[in-house]
Write a protein that holds these residues in place. Structure first.
Motif, mmCIF file in Angstrom:
data_model
loop_
_atom_site.group_PDB
_atom_site.id
_atom_site.type_symbol
_atom_site.label_atom_id
_atom_site.label_comp_id
_atom_site.label_asym_id
_atom_site.label_seq_id
_atom_site.Cartn_x
_atom_site.Cartn_y
_atom_site.Cartn_z
ATOM 1 N N MET A 1 1.101 -1.306 0.099
ATOM 2 C CA MET A 1 0.721 -0.178 0.131
ATOM 3 C C MET A 1 0.368 1.666 0.504
ATOM 4 S SD MET A 1 -3.119 1.404 3.289
ATOM 5 C CE MET A 1 -3.221 -0.447 3.180
ATOM 6 N N ARG A 2 0.721 2.338 -0.690
ATOM 7 C CA ARG A 2 1.418 3.401 -0.948
ATOM 8 C C ARG A 2 0.528 4.674 0.883
ATOM 9 N NH1 ARG A 2 0.488 8.676 -2.399
ATOM 10 N NH2 ARG A 2 -1.690 8.309 -3.909
ATOM 11 N N GLU A 3 1.864 4.904 0.685
ATOM 12 C CA GLU A 3 2.139 5.303 1.660
ATOM 13 C C GLU A 3 1.083 7.111 1.758
ATOM 14 O OE1 GLU A 3 5.251 6.471 5.593
ATOM 15 O OE2 GLU A 3 6.170 5.495 3.011
ATOM 16 N N ILE A 4 0.965 7.080 2.635
ATOM 17 C CA ILE A 4 0.257 8.652 2.773
ATOM 18 C C ILE A 4 0.728 9.517 3.730
ATOM 19 C CG2 ILE A 4 -2.046 9.799 2.098
ATOM 20 C CD1 ILE A 4 -2.120 8.217 0.534
ATOM 21 N N LYS A 5 1.135 10.869 2.521
ATOM 22 C CA LYS A 5 1.997 11.984 3.160
ATOM 23 C C LYS A 5 1.334 13.324 2.534
ATOM 24 C CE LYS A 5 6.494 9.648 4.206
ATOM 25 N NZ LYS A 5 7.814 9.469 3.958
ATOM 26 N N PHE A 6 2.117 14.199 3.483
ATOM 27 C CA PHE A 6 2.338 15.974 2.910
ATOM 28 C C PHE A 6 2.823 16.516 3.268
ATOM 29 C CE2 PHE A 6 -2.049 14.076 2.663
ATOM 30 C CZ PHE A 6 -3.017 14.642 1.243
ATOM 31 N N ARG A 7 3.528 17.398 2.486
ATOM 32 C CA ARG A 7 4.393 18.252 3.307
ATOM 33 C C ARG A 7 3.211 19.902 2.797
ATOM 34 N NH1 ARG A 7 9.443 18.258 -0.466
ATOM 35 N NH2 ARG A 7 8.758 19.541 -1.841
ATOM 36 N N ALA A 8 4.221 20.749 3.511
ATOM 37 C CA ALA A 8 3.090 21.367 3.314
ATOM 38 C C ALA A 8 4.288 23.392 3.450
ATOM 39 C CB ALA A 8 2.083 21.766 4.786
ATOM 40 N N TRP A 9 4.240 24.240 2.212
ATOM 41 C CA TRP A 9 4.731 25.440 2.335
ATOM 42 C C TRP A 9 3.682 26.515 2.844
ATOM 43 C CZ3 TRP A 9 9.073 26.865 1.630
ATOM 44 C CH2 TRP A 9 9.419 28.521 0.543
ATOM 45 N N ASP A 10 4.823 27.056 3.825
ATOM 46 C CA ASP A 10 3.650 28.117 5.240
ATOM 47 C C ASP A 10 3.584 29.492 3.769
ATOM 48 O OD1 ASP A 10 3.298 29.810 6.445
ATOM 49 O OD2 ASP A 10 3.327 28.604 8.245
ATOM 50 N N LYS A 11 3.535 30.371 3.401
ATOM 51 C CA LYS A 11 3.191 31.160 2.777
ATOM 52 C C LYS A 11 4.161 32.300 3.392
ATOM 53 C CE LYS A 11 -0.847 29.468 -0.364
ATOM 54 N NZ LYS A 11 -1.576 30.583 -0.786
ATOM 55 N N SER A 12 3.389 32.532 4.990
ATOM 56 C CA SER A 12 3.928 33.720 5.644
ATOM 57 C C SER A 12 5.280 33.268 6.123
ATOM 58 C CB SER A 12 2.971 33.673 6.532
ATOM 59 O OG SER A 12 2.704 32.159 7.714
ATOM 60 N N ARG A 13 5.992 32.123 6.332
ATOM 61 C CA ARG A 13 6.682 32.150 7.114
ATOM 62 C C ARG A 13 8.085 31.667 5.577
ATOM 63 N NH1 ARG A 13 6.804 28.048 11.855
ATOM 64 N NH2 ARG A 13 4.971 26.934 10.262
ATOM 65 N N LYS A 14 7.091 31.404 4.586
ATOM 66 C CA LYS A 14 8.365 31.015 4.189
ATOM 67 C C LYS A 14 8.939 29.381 4.182
ATOM 68 C CE LYS A 14 7.277 34.708 0.531
ATOM 69 N NZ LYS A 14 6.577 33.946 0.587
ATOM 70 N N GLU A 15 8.703 28.798 4.826
ATOM 71 C CA GLU A 15 8.833 27.734 5.410
ATOM 72 C C GLU A 15 8.586 26.479 4.753
ATOM 73 O OE1 GLU A 15 9.514 27.545 9.342
ATOM 74 O OE2 GLU A 15 10.366 29.339 9.793
#
Length: 114
Positions: free
Chosen positions: A1-15
């Protein structure tokens, strides 16, 4: 089964943040996941590049085309094909490419020959 993961770009902190569990939102003060205008979410494709690095939506891959040119291509989700594509190519071929950046931290790499 494929691993479900996310990352996020925080626009306010540019991180860039890697989201390991649903508590990440609470720990980081995100009240409404769906309406948060400060975060752009990128899903893990379930694939790794030729160096074993995880490939996420929004990543830029250096890839050698069939014509011999070295291209930098963006990983995107295709609703029509119901799969991730990079530069219009199915991500099945991504394992021969290398993640060199992403659209937020390295926009200057998009569509450039490497």
């Amino acid at each position: 089964m494929r691993e479900i993961k996310f990352r996020a770009w925080d626009k306010s902190r540019k991180e860039k943040e890697y989201i390991n569990n649903m508590y990440w939102f609470e720990e980081n003060g995100v009240d409404d996941i769906n309406n948060n205008v400060f975060l752009d979410f990128m899903q893990y494709t379930g694939l790794k590049d030729k160096n074993g690095k995880e490939i996420y939506e929004g990543d830029i891959l250096a890839y050698k085309g069939l014509d011999g040119r070295n291209l930098n291509l963006v990983v995107k989700w295709s609703e029509r094909d119901a799969t991730f594509l990079f530069g219009g190519v199915r991500t099945d071929y991504a394992i021969t490419g290398e993640v060199v950046g992403d659209i937020y931290e390295n926009p200057d790499l998009i569509n450039q020959e490497s």
